[in-house]
Scaffold this motif. Structure first.
Motif, PDB file in Angstrom:
ATOM      1  N   LEU A 195      45.287  93.949  19.458  1.00  0.00           N
ATOM      2  CA  LEU A 195      46.739  94.133  19.414  1.00  0.00           C
ATOM      3  C   LEU A 195      47.123  95.376  20.199  1.00  0.00           C
ATOM      4  CD1 LEU A 195      47.591  93.412  15.665  1.00  0.00           C
ATOM      5  CD2 LEU A 195      48.076  91.965  17.637  1.00  0.00           C
ATOM      6  N   ASN A 196      48.275  95.304  20.845  1.00  0.00           N
ATOM      7  CA  ASN A 196      48.731  96.498  21.558  1.00  0.00           C
ATOM      8  C   ASN A 196      49.256  97.523  20.555  1.00  0.00           C
ATOM      9  OD1 ASN A 196      51.565  96.108  21.065  1.00  0.00           O
ATOM     10  ND2 ASN A 196      51.617  94.607  22.715  1.00  0.00           N
ATOM     11  N   ILE A 197      49.416  98.745  21.030  1.00  0.00           N
ATOM     12  CA  ILE A 197      49.827  99.872  20.176  1.00  0.00           C
ATOM     13  C   ILE A 197      51.152  99.592  19.481  1.00  0.00           C
ATOM     14  CG2 ILE A 197      50.870 102.165  20.517  1.00  0.00           C
ATOM     15  CD1 ILE A 197      48.084 102.838  20.440  1.00  0.00           C
ATOM     16  N   ASP A 198      52.113  99.004  20.185  1.00  0.00           N
ATOM     17  CA  ASP A 198      53.422  98.730  19.599  1.00  0.00           C
ATOM     18  C   ASP A 198      53.316  97.763  18.426  1.00  0.00           C
ATOM     19  OD1 ASP A 198      54.720 100.427  21.361  1.00  0.00           O
ATOM     20  OD2 ASP A 198      55.186  98.828  22.781  1.00  0.00           O
ATOM     21  N   ASN A 199      52.543  96.688  18.598  1.00  0.00           N
ATOM     22  CA  ASN A 199      52.358  95.736  17.505  1.00  0.00           C
ATOM     23  C   ASN A 199      51.667  96.390  16.314  1.00  0.00           C
ATOM     24  OD1 ASN A 199      53.593  93.420  18.553  1.00  0.00           O
ATOM     25  ND2 ASN A 199      51.768  92.835  19.675  1.00  0.00           N
ATOM     26  N   LYS A 200      50.684  97.207  16.577  1.00  0.00           N
ATOM     27  CA  LYS A 200      49.982  97.905  15.493  1.00  0.00           C
ATOM     28  C   LYS A 200      50.933  98.823  14.729  1.00  0.00           C
ATOM     29  CE  LYS A 200      45.249  97.822  17.205  1.00  0.00           C
ATOM     30  NZ  LYS A 200      44.088  98.609  17.652  1.00  0.00           N
ATOM     31  N   LYS A 201      51.799  99.523  15.469  1.00  0.00           N
ATOM     32  CA  LYS A 201      52.759 100.433  14.831  1.00  0.00           C
ATOM     33  C   LYS A 201      53.755  99.660  13.962  1.00  0.00           C
ATOM     34  CE  LYS A 201      52.762 104.259  18.121  1.00  0.00           C
ATOM     35  NZ  LYS A 201      53.544 104.983  19.135  1.00  0.00           N
ATOM     36  N   ILE A 202      54.251  98.558  14.476  1.00  0.00           N
ATOM     37  CA  ILE A 202      55.218  97.744  13.728  1.00  0.00           C
ATOM     38  C   ILE A 202      54.586  97.217  12.448  1.00  0.00           C
ATOM     39  CG2 ILE A 202      56.507  95.559  13.756  1.00  0.00           C
ATOM     40  CD1 ILE A 202      56.962  96.127  16.807  1.00  0.00           C
ATOM     41  N   ILE A 203      53.407  96.653  12.558  1.00  0.00           N
ATOM     42  CA  ILE A 203      52.726  96.098  11.383  1.00  0.00           C
ATOM     43  C   ILE A 203      52.396  97.204  10.389  1.00  0.00           C
ATOM     44  CG2 ILE A 203      50.639  94.920  10.582  1.00  0.00           C
ATOM     45  CD1 ILE A 203      50.657  93.433  13.336  1.00  0.00           C
ATOM     46  N   THR A 204      51.885  98.321  10.878  1.00  0.00           N
ATOM     47  CA  THR A 204      51.542  99.441   9.998  1.00  0.00           C
ATOM     48  C   THR A 204      52.765  99.937   9.253  1.00  0.00           C
ATOM     49  OG1 THR A 204      49.698 100.104  11.412  1.00  0.00           O
ATOM     50  CG2 THR A 204      50.586 101.783   9.938  1.00  0.00           C
ATOM     51  N   SER A 205      53.877 100.074   9.929  1.00  0.00           N
ATOM     52  CA  SER A 205      55.110 100.533   9.297  1.00  0.00           C
ATOM     53  C   SER A 205      55.558  99.581   8.195  1.00  0.00           C
ATOM     54  CB  SER A 205      56.202 100.680  10.355  1.00  0.00           C
ATOM     55  OG  SER A 205      57.433 100.979   9.768  1.00  0.00           O
ATOM     56  N   LYS A 206      55.530  98.286   8.483  1.00  0.00           N
ATOM     57  CA  LYS A 206      55.938  97.293   7.490  1.00  0.00           C
ATOM     58  C   LYS A 206      55.025  97.348   6.263  1.00  0.00           C
ATOM     59  CE  LYS A 206      58.322  93.882  10.257  1.00  0.00           C
ATOM     60  NZ  LYS A 206      59.485  93.807   9.387  1.00  0.00           N
ATOM     61  N   ILE A 207      53.729  97.503   6.495  1.00  0.00           N
ATOM     62  CA  ILE A 207      52.774  97.535   5.392  1.00  0.00           C
ATOM     63  C   ILE A 207      52.956  98.791   4.549  1.00  0.00           C
ATOM     64  CG2 ILE A 207      50.314  97.763   4.855  1.00  0.00           C
ATOM     65  CD1 ILE A 207      49.798  95.851   7.209  1.00  0.00           C
ATOM     66  N   VAL A 208      53.111  99.922   5.189  1.00  0.00           N
ATOM     67  CA  VAL A 208      53.289 101.183   4.465  1.00  0.00           C
ATOM     68  C   VAL A 208      54.552 101.122   3.605  1.00  0.00           C
ATOM     69  CG1 VAL A 208      53.791 103.656   4.769  1.00  0.00           C
ATOM     70  CG2 VAL A 208      51.930 102.579   6.053  1.00  0.00           C
ATOM     71  N   ASN A 209      55.629 100.557   4.143  1.00  0.00           N
ATOM     72  CA  ASN A 209      56.879 100.441   3.378  1.00  0.00           C
ATOM     73  C   ASN A 209      56.739  99.529   2.168  1.00  0.00           C
ATOM     74  OD1 ASN A 209      58.337 102.147   5.053  1.00  0.00           O
ATOM     75  ND2 ASN A 209      59.022 100.494   6.372  1.00  0.00           N
ATOM     76  N   LEU A 210      55.869  98.549   2.248  1.00  0.00           N
ATOM     77  CA  LEU A 210      55.699  97.580   1.165  1.00  0.00           C
ATOM     78  C   LEU A 210      54.631  97.989   0.165  1.00  0.00           C
ATOM     79  CD1 LEU A 210      56.464  94.833  -0.018  1.00  0.00           C
ATOM     80  CD2 LEU A 210      54.848  93.784   1.577  1.00  0.00           C
ATOM     81  N   LEU A 211      53.745  98.851   0.556  1.00  0.00           N
ATOM     82  CA  LEU A 211      52.563  99.172  -0.236  1.00  0.00           C
ATOM     83  C   LEU A 211      52.872  99.584  -1.672  1.00  0.00           C
ATOM     84  CD1 LEU A 211      49.545  99.137   0.219  1.00  0.00           C
ATOM     85  CD2 LEU A 211      49.669 101.489   0.972  1.00  0.00           C
ATOM     86  N   ASN A 212      53.775 100.515  -1.859  1.00  0.00           N
ATOM     87  CA  ASN A 212      54.067 101.018  -3.210  1.00  0.00           C
ATOM     88  C   ASN A 212      54.949 100.088  -4.034  1.00  0.00           C
ATOM     89  OD1 ASN A 212      52.508 103.338  -2.853  1.00  0.00           O
ATOM     90  ND2 ASN A 212      54.209 104.392  -1.851  1.00  0.00           N
ATOM     91  N   LYS A 213      55.497  99.073  -3.405  1.00  0.00           N
ATOM     92  CA  LYS A 213      56.351  98.114  -4.104  1.00  0.00           C
ATOM     93  C   LYS A 213      55.559  96.904  -4.572  1.00  0.00           C
ATOM     94  CE  LYS A 213      60.035  99.227  -0.852  1.00  0.00           C
ATOM     95  NZ  LYS A 213      60.810  98.703   0.262  1.00  0.00           N
ATOM     96  N   SER A 214      54.270  96.859  -4.253  1.00  0.00           N
ATOM     97  CA  SER A 214      53.462  95.672  -4.489  1.00  0.00           C
ATOM     98  C   SER A 214      52.536  95.852  -5.685  1.00  0.00           C
ATOM     99  CB  SER A 214      52.610  95.370  -3.257  1.00  0.00           C
ATOM    100  OG  SER A 214      53.422  95.187  -2.146  1.00  0.00           O
ATOM    101  N   GLY A 215      52.096  94.723  -6.202  1.00  0.00           N
ATOM    102  CA  GLY A 215      51.100  94.728  -7.259  1.00  0.00           C
ATOM    103  C   GLY A 215      49.734  95.081  -6.707  1.00  0.00           C
ATOM    104  N   LYS A 216      48.774  95.229  -7.605  1.00  0.00           N
ATOM    105  CA  LYS A 216      47.433  95.671  -7.206  1.00  0.00           C
ATOM    106  C   LYS A 216      46.749  94.716  -6.230  1.00  0.00           C
ATOM    107  CE  LYS A 216      46.474  98.582 -11.117  1.00  0.00           C
ATOM    108  NZ  LYS A 216      45.837  99.824 -10.808  1.00  0.00           N
ATOM    109  N   ALA A 217      46.856  93.419  -6.458  1.00  0.00           N
ATOM    110  CA  ALA A 217      46.203  92.451  -5.562  1.00  0.00           C
ATOM    111  C   ALA A 217      46.798  92.543  -4.156  1.00  0.00           C
ATOM    112  CB  ALA A 217      46.340  91.038  -6.108  1.00  0.00           C
TER     113      ALA A 217
END
Length: 135
Positions: free
Chosen positions: A99-121
């Motif tokens: 993946l290019n850097i831009d795609n990695k940044k977009i995905i990483t940002s989305k995941i980080v924003n969702l991480l604390n809102k999610s259950g353990k699994a």
């Protein structure tokens, strides 16, 4: 072939039947998609409901073709948490090092924003993908 896949993804199939059988049927059909089928899928993708997209994302990640990564990159551009988690789960099975850097940044940002809102699994899935993106 796209028409058959669309039927499975559109039908209101009981979840246990979806995970016991249908997901594997759709995955097999996607493995046999031709270029025209993928074009039809991409054309219809913006018009589909979130549940349809979640089911599709769940079928991706093990096809071994060039289309599934592209499709997941389209699907992950969402505000729907369930779809984002399904995409992350499937992306863990793919080689994300390309993946290019831009795609990695977009995905990483989305995941980080969702991480604390999610259950353990879900957190486990999201962290696993984050680690793959860093590697």
């Amino acid at each position: 072939m796209f028409t058959k896949v669309n039927e499975y993804l559109t039908d209101n199939i009981p979840m246990n039947y979806w995970y016991d059988e249908c997901i594997f049927i759709v995955e097999d059909m996607l493995k046999n998609f031709e270029d025209e089928d993928w074009k039809n899928l991409y054309k219809e993708l913006p018009h589909k409901e979130a549940n349809w997209k979640v089911k599709l994302a769940e079928c991706l990640g093990n096809l071994g073709n060039k289309y599934e990564l592209e499709c997941l990159l389209i699907l992950i551009n969402t505000n729907d948490n369930d779809l984002l988690i399904a995409c992350a789960d499937s992306l863990r099975n793919l080689d994300v090092s390309k993946l290019n850097i831009d795609n990695k940044k977009i995905i990483t940002s989305k995941i980080v924003n969702l991480l604390n809102k999610s259950g353990k699994a879900a957190q486990s899935v999201l962290r696993d993908l984050l680690n793959k993106l860093k590697g």
